[in-house]
Design an enzyme around this catalytic site. Structure first.
Site, PDB file in Angstrom:
ATOM      1  N   ASP A   1      -0.704  -7.473   6.955  1.00  0.00           N
ATOM      2  CA  ASP A   1      -1.782  -6.508   6.723  1.00  0.00           C
ATOM      3  C   ASP A   1      -2.934  -7.281   6.076  1.00  0.00           C
ATOM      4  O   ASP A   1      -2.854  -7.697   4.927  1.00  0.00           O
ATOM      5  CB  ASP A   1      -1.277  -5.375   5.824  1.00  0.00           C
TER       6      ASP A   1
ATOM      7  N   TYR B   1       0.872  -1.176   0.000  1.00  0.00           N
ATOM      8  CA  TYR B   1       0.000   0.000   0.000  1.00  0.00           C
ATOM      9  C   TYR B   1       0.916   1.236   0.000  1.00  0.00           C
ATOM     10  O   TYR B   1       1.858   1.315   0.791  1.00  0.00           O
ATOM     11  CB  TYR B   1      -0.886  -0.033   1.253  1.00  0.00           C
TER      12      TYR B   1
HETATM   13  C1  LIG Z   1      -5.979   1.900   3.364  1.00  0.00           C
HETATM   14  C2  LIG Z   1      -4.926   0.926   3.689  1.00  0.00           C
HETATM   15  C3  LIG Z   1      -3.977   1.185   4.687  1.00  0.00           C
HETATM   16  C4  LIG Z   1      -3.939   2.498   5.459  1.00  0.00           C
HETATM   17  O1  LIG Z   1      -5.048   2.649   6.262  1.00  0.00           O
HETATM   18  P1  LIG Z   1      -5.681   4.086   6.650  1.00  0.00           P
HETATM   19  O2  LIG Z   1      -6.824   3.729   7.503  1.00  0.00           O
HETATM   20  O3  LIG Z   1      -6.038   4.770   5.372  1.00  0.00           O
HETATM   21  O4  LIG Z   1      -4.591   4.825   7.374  1.00  0.00           O
HETATM   22  C5  LIG Z   1      -3.040   0.207   4.969  1.00  0.00           C
HETATM   23  N1  LIG Z   1      -3.013  -0.951   4.284  1.00  0.00           N
HETATM   24  C6  LIG Z   1      -3.896  -1.231   3.306  1.00  0.00           C
HETATM   25  C7  LIG Z   1      -3.813  -2.526   2.587  1.00  0.00           C
HETATM   26  C8  LIG Z   1      -4.874  -0.304   2.970  1.00  0.00           C
HETATM   27  O5  LIG Z   1      -5.746  -0.573   1.979  1.00  0.00           O
END
Ligand SMILES: *Cc1c(COP(=O)(O)O)cnc(C)c1O
Length: 405
Positions: free
Chosen positions: A185, A113
């Site tokens: 993630d 990301y």
């Molecule tokens: C959107 C996103 C983030 C960041 O999250 P926020 O809530 O926008 O700070 C991190 N990892 C992935 C895969 C995302 O899609």
């Protein structure tokens, strides 16, 4: 100040994931029976004696009962012992990095990301943290990168926008053998489709902004894990630095999660139908969707994900012009960044979410100019297919013009 504690065991932590999504961590008010967790708009708490806060609640930067309910719920869904919620996904990731020391190394995927990539290199590298980026869909590349002492092996699976997968169980095993913590993630898949802690990962990250919130009305993040000592360190940094989550936002995410399983089922079946439809068009070079048999890692998708999820990307033959035409013609798919809400969104990565990456680097990574990304919502599938047809018809006009030029 006393360290924040989390009630243990998690209340209402029984049943299958659909049941826990609705109940885990949430207790009816013992005084009046109110079923839903209240929004505790509250900064401070009455103490029973000097220095003796009731149930550990002392100050809402440290803990807040609405946030605690969400943290317990998330821990339950991801099969973890604890959860911590933050102001955003990036605030959660930043807190994970804050416990490292100069010289510590992070091995991460090479198509993260964009905000995470920026956080690593523009905000933390100058404190002496080292980052190495590898193709985490290749376990041999991960193993080579782990030869040097590493603090975190940082994975996203599926990735954005090419939906490449990392074998979580294999990567977690490699990390464990080298004393590194495996961090995943799990924003794209959600715990309904994929549970990294069950596959051996140490920490799960969520942007609550996406599928867990689910309604594009809140920004938030979370860390979930099992190691209680790690939780203490992270909670210390959360409290010391202050990137915590507000009670109204926690309430909204708790409410969103109650329908997570129903939404993910529909996101997945709609995305599958759209993917199949796109795959049948001769204007489309390839469709990348973990649920398709044509996905290069279809077997891995089947083994670690229960469904394909709501995200898919496809490559139009006419390049950026075709992508622009497609995304300007759709009426149900709204032109917007972000993802994971009930409404369908379309975006053109080379000129939107991934525009900051130099064209050469982008193409080398397989992110072609004709790429279009869809966040498939839960509208009626026939409306989505008709809309895709509308987009393809517009793309066809441009591709034809380009061919004649
Ligand atoms: C959107 C996103 C983030 C960041 O999250 P926020 O809530 O926008 O700070 C991190 N990892 C992935 C895969 C995302 O899609």
């Amino acid at each position: 100040m006393a360290e924040p504690s989390q009630p243990n065991p998690i209340p209402h932590n029984h049943g299958r994931i659909e049941t826990r999504a609705i109940h885990a961590g949430q207790v009816a008010n013992p005084e009046n029976g109110a079923l839903m967790t209240p929004v505790y708009f509250n900064s401070t708490y009455q103490q029973d004696a000097p220095g003796v806060p009731r149930l550990g609640y002392e100050y809402s930067r440290t803990t807040n009962p609405t946030r605690t309910a969400l943290e317990l719920n998330l821990a339950s869904l991801e099969s973890g012992a604890w959860g911590l919620c933050f102001a955003s996904g990036l605030a959660a990731i930043a807190t994970l990095l804050q416990r490292l020391r100069p010289g510590d190394r992070v091995v991460a995927g090479n198509d993260l990301y964009g905000g995470t990539h920026r956080l690593f290199l523009k905000c933390f590298a100058h404190f002496g943290l080292e980052f190495e980026f590898v193709d985490t869909s290749d376990p041999a590349a991960v193993e080579r990168a782990l030869a040097k002492r590493t603090a975190y092996l940082y994975l996203e699976t599926p990735t954005n926008p090419l939906l490449k997968l990392a074998d979580i169980a294999a990567c977690a095993k490699l990390a464990k053998a080298k004393g590194a913590r495996c961090v995943v993630d799990n924003t794209f898949a959600t715990p309904y489709l994929q549970r990294p802690l069950e596959l051996g990962a140490d920490v799960v990250i969520h942007s609550l902004t996406k599928y867990l919130g689910g309604h594009s009305d809140v920004v938030g993040g979370a860390l979930i894990g099992n190691d209680l000592k790690l939780r203490e360190e992270l909670a210390f940094h959360q409290n010391a630095v202050g990137a915590q989550f507000g009670p109204m936002d926690a309430f909204l995410v708790l409410r969103g999660i109650k329908t997570l399983h129903v939404r993910m089922e529909r996101h997945s079946s709609n995305a599958m139908a759209v993917a199949r439809h796109l795959e049948a068009s001769d204007l489309v070079q390839r469709v990348v969707y973990p649920g398709l048999a044509s996905h290069p890692q279809a077997a891995l998708a089947k083994s670690q994900m229960s469904m394909g999820g709501g995200m898919l990307s496809f490559e139009l033959v006419g390049g950026v012009d075709a992508g622009v035409a497609f995304s300007s013609a759709t009426r149900v798919f709204t032109l917007a960044e972000s993802l994971g809400g009930v409404e369908s969104l379309v975006e053109v990565p080379p000129i939107m979410t991934h525009a900051a990456i130099p064209a050469e680097t982008r193409r080398a990574a397989g992110l072609s100019d004709g790429l279009v990304r869809l966040s498939v919502g839960i509208e009626h599938v026939d409306d989505l297919i008709e809309d895709v047809e509308r987009g393809l018809a517009a793309a066809k006009k441009v591709s034809g013009a380009a061919a004649r030029r």
